[in-house]
Design an enzyme around this catalytic site. Structure first.
Site, PDB file in Angstrom:
ATOM      1  N   TYR A 439       0.819  -1.221   0.000  1.00 10.81           N
ATOM      2  CA  TYR A 439       0.000   0.000   0.000  1.00 10.81           C
ATOM      3  C   TYR A 439       0.851   1.270   0.000  1.00 10.81           C
ATOM      4  CZ  TYR A 439       0.034  -0.254   5.283  1.00 10.81           C
ATOM      5  OH  TYR A 439       0.344  -0.336   6.606  1.00 10.81           O
ATOM      6  N   GLU A 440       0.172   2.383  -0.229  1.00 11.20           N
ATOM      7  CA  GLU A 440       0.812   3.694  -0.464  1.00 11.20           C
ATOM      8  C   GLU A 440       1.747   3.658  -1.672  1.00 11.20           C
ATOM      9  OE1 GLU A 440      -0.558   5.956   0.965  1.00 11.20           O
ATOM     10  OE2 GLU A 440      -1.495   4.864   2.599  1.00 11.20           O
ATOM     11  N   GLY A 441       1.368   2.907  -2.669  1.00 11.39           N
ATOM     12  CA  GLY A 441       2.182   2.752  -3.872  1.00 11.39           C
ATOM     13  C   GLY A 441       3.056   1.526  -3.740  1.00 11.39           C
TER      14      GLY A 441
END
Length: 596
Positions: A439-441
């Site tokens: 997550y978060e890229g």
């Protein structure tokens, strides 16, 4: 239950000696705190995380969150723990005093976050996402929006979220479909569905401020047509009191591998009322303020969970007896030797230890750059710090979580079969930590961002700034015999990085697919080089203390031994990464779809 000892002595070393934060006269507000104050703050967080958060980690993993009659119920103990968290003022540490914050620098706040994520990653995500929402509104919101939300977000009375992902659009936000329709008086009706929303609904607070990406009716196509909106779970009256429930809801909870104590929701917005954050069609810029804050937080998850896993693996290795040392029995009074005598167990533990301490130093440096970008009295220095922090954001998110996860797996391996059993806690650390790479890229996206935006886009300007400081460190210690093992390692990794950078730059125009194929190896290469740089700086400080006859000599001798191990074990890995970039990336690009 797993054990945890907050690394307070290491924090003191990084803050006081390595980064010298108490002599940063050019940074606004740094003169308002001293070692006694910061030590007391970090000790307080250590006590809270160890006594309150850690005991809830395993039980929350088993119990998880529940969605009952449209409301999310968090695991037993979370409500009381969160109230204590708020009452103790831990939510306010690094926030603006204008809105009730304590104004401490980011370089202090990150170590509070490390302790929180180490002891209970799922719980720590509730205030973590809130701080990101605070940062976005603080940087981009109107005065009226700040007045409405910031004081409550800072105090922790309300929490916040970020709503980006849709089922058909993950990283590619250009595809998002959530709509925003103007309804007068600067209000908008937001309609759409978002998935994977951490802390999307819960029973810890009376209100949740959702930051939602959506498109206005006149929005151009692509990412240039995205706007950001603040959409509260409960409407806020003009006097600040809570009014009617907004038309949004958590329709389901995701059934996921780890972080069971955090409510990961599918969120439905049915003409929910929201207000614009920043300018129309500039939402991605505003959201990146929150995302970059979150990426630092995710990197700290990589460090924090890796460290608690290491601490437990070390304790187990000292206690578990099995087999004898190859050189002969070390504990003849026992039926077998502790497994710490075995070479491969030592390899795994030292790999974890050297990574954790090096990553902690790098996190401190990254946070200090962020403080300089905001607080330095020289605009030129603020610009330099901004460039360096941007360059290393993919490293602290991507590289640190990659290696942090591997460290957790190694820690689990030390336990053998017991590492696979829930009661020891190690398998939870592995499951919880796995999401940090996604997550978060995703970390593959972080690698592309590093090569494409942070290195190639500015023709290597930021990388050159950092490389200059590396060269100055080498030059300053080149004739110091005691520093040769560290300078040699730094020179090797720096040369490998320069070779790989030149190769990628040469291929960028003619063969962009090979650059994409090489980006992940390049991120690992820069990460290892960055930690080599930090360990070289650590060694220089430790040597100075040893030569000065420091009272805490054992601490500094241990730093030097760990630094030597890092140079022998980690630094040589850059050679293999250069080979990957040279050859494997071309082969990856040459495969046709039918070849897979």
């Amino acid at each position: 239950m797993p054990i945890y000892q907050a690394p307070l002595r290491d924090y003191q070393f990084v803050l006081n000696e390595l980064l010298d934060i108490y002599n940063q006269d050019d940074l606004a507000g740094f003169d308002e705190f001293d070692p006694e104050l910061i030590d007391a703050v970090l000790q307080g967080v250590a006590d809270f995380t160890t006594d309150i958060m850690l005991p809830l980690n395993g039980s929350a993993d088993i119990e998880g969150c529940k969605l009952v009659d449209g409301k999310v119920i968090t695991p037993s103990g979370f409500i009381d723990a969160y109230q204590q968290y708020v009452d103790n003022g831990w939510a306010t540490l690094t926030c603006d005093p204008e809105f009730g914050g304590q104004g401490l620098p980011e370089v202090v706040g990150i170590f509070a976050t490390e302790m929180k994520t180490a002891t209970n990653m799922a719980f720590a995500m509730y205030p973590g996402l809130t701080h990101g929402a605070y940062a976005a509104i603080h940087a981009h919101g109107s005065d009226s929006l700040k007045a409405k939300y910031l004081e409550k977000l800072v105090s922790g009375e309300w929490t916040g979220t970020m709503n980006l992902t849709e089922s058909h659009a993950g990283t590619d936000l250009a595809l998002l479909r959530t709509k925003a329709v103007a309804i007068g008086s600067d209000l908008f009706a937001i309609s759409g569905e978002k998935i994977f929303i951490s802390s999307g609904d819960h029973d810890l607070t009376d209100n949740i401020v959702h930051l939602v990406l959506a498109r206005l009716a006149d929005a151009p196509a692509g990412v240039k047509g995205i706007s950001l909106f603040a959409v509260p779970k409960v409407m806020v009256n003009e006097d600040g009191s809570l009014g009617e429930r907004n038309s949004l809801s958590a329709s389901s909870l995701e059934h996921k591998m780890g972080i069971h104590g955090n409510s990961t929701c599918v969120m439905n917005f049915d003409a929910a009322i929201g207000e614009l954050v920043g300018e129309p069609h500039q939402g991605l810029r505003a959201m990146f303020t929150m995302m970059n804050q979150a990426r630092l937080g995710v990197g700290l998850q990589g460090l924090g969970v890796s460290d608690i896993a290491y601490q437990n693996a070390l304790a187990y290795a000292k206690d578990r007896i099995q087999g004898r040392a190859l050189s002969g029995a070390k504990h003849k009074e026992l039926a077998a030797d502790p497994i710490l005598v075995h070479g491969d167990v030592r390899r795994m533990l030292l790999s974890q230890k050297s990574f954790n301490e090096g990553a902690r130093a790098l996190m401190g440096q990254q946070a200090l750059w962020l403080d300089e970008a905001e607080r330095h009295n020289d605009p030129a220095q603020r610009k330099i710090a901004t460039q360096l922090a941007a360059l290393f954001t993919p490293i602290v998110k991507g590289f640190v979580t990659d290696q942090g996860f591997k460290a957790c797996v190694d820690a689990q391996q030390v336990f053998g079969g017991h590492g696979y059993i829930h009661e020891w806690g190690m398998e939870q650390f592995v499951r919880d930590m796995r999401i940090a790479m996604i997550y978060e890229g995703t970390n593959g996206v972080q690698a592309l961002d590093l090569v494409g935006r942070k290195v190639m886009a500015d023709k290597g300007a930021a990388l050159t700034l950092w490389s200059t400081s590396v060269k100055l460190l080498i030059e300053a210690n080149l004739n110091n015999e005691a520093m040769k093992p560290f300078i040699s390692g730094l020179m090797t990794t720096a040369n490998d990085l320069e070779k790989a950078t030149t190769l990628i730059a040469t291929r960028a125009a003619s063969s962009p697919d090979t650059v994409g194929a090489a980006s992940f190896a390049y991120m690992q290469l820069l990460g290892i080089t960055a930690l080599t740089w930090m360990w070289t700086r650590v060694a220089a400080k430790a040597l100075a203390q040893v030569n000065a006859g420091a009272e805490d000599a054992d601490f500094y001798h241990n730093k030097l031994k760990t630094a030597r191990f890092y140079m022998a074990y980690w630094a040589p890995q850059t050679r293999g990464l250069v080979k990957q970039i040279e050859s494997a990336s071309q082969l990856i690009a040459e495969f046709e779809q039918v070849d897979f």
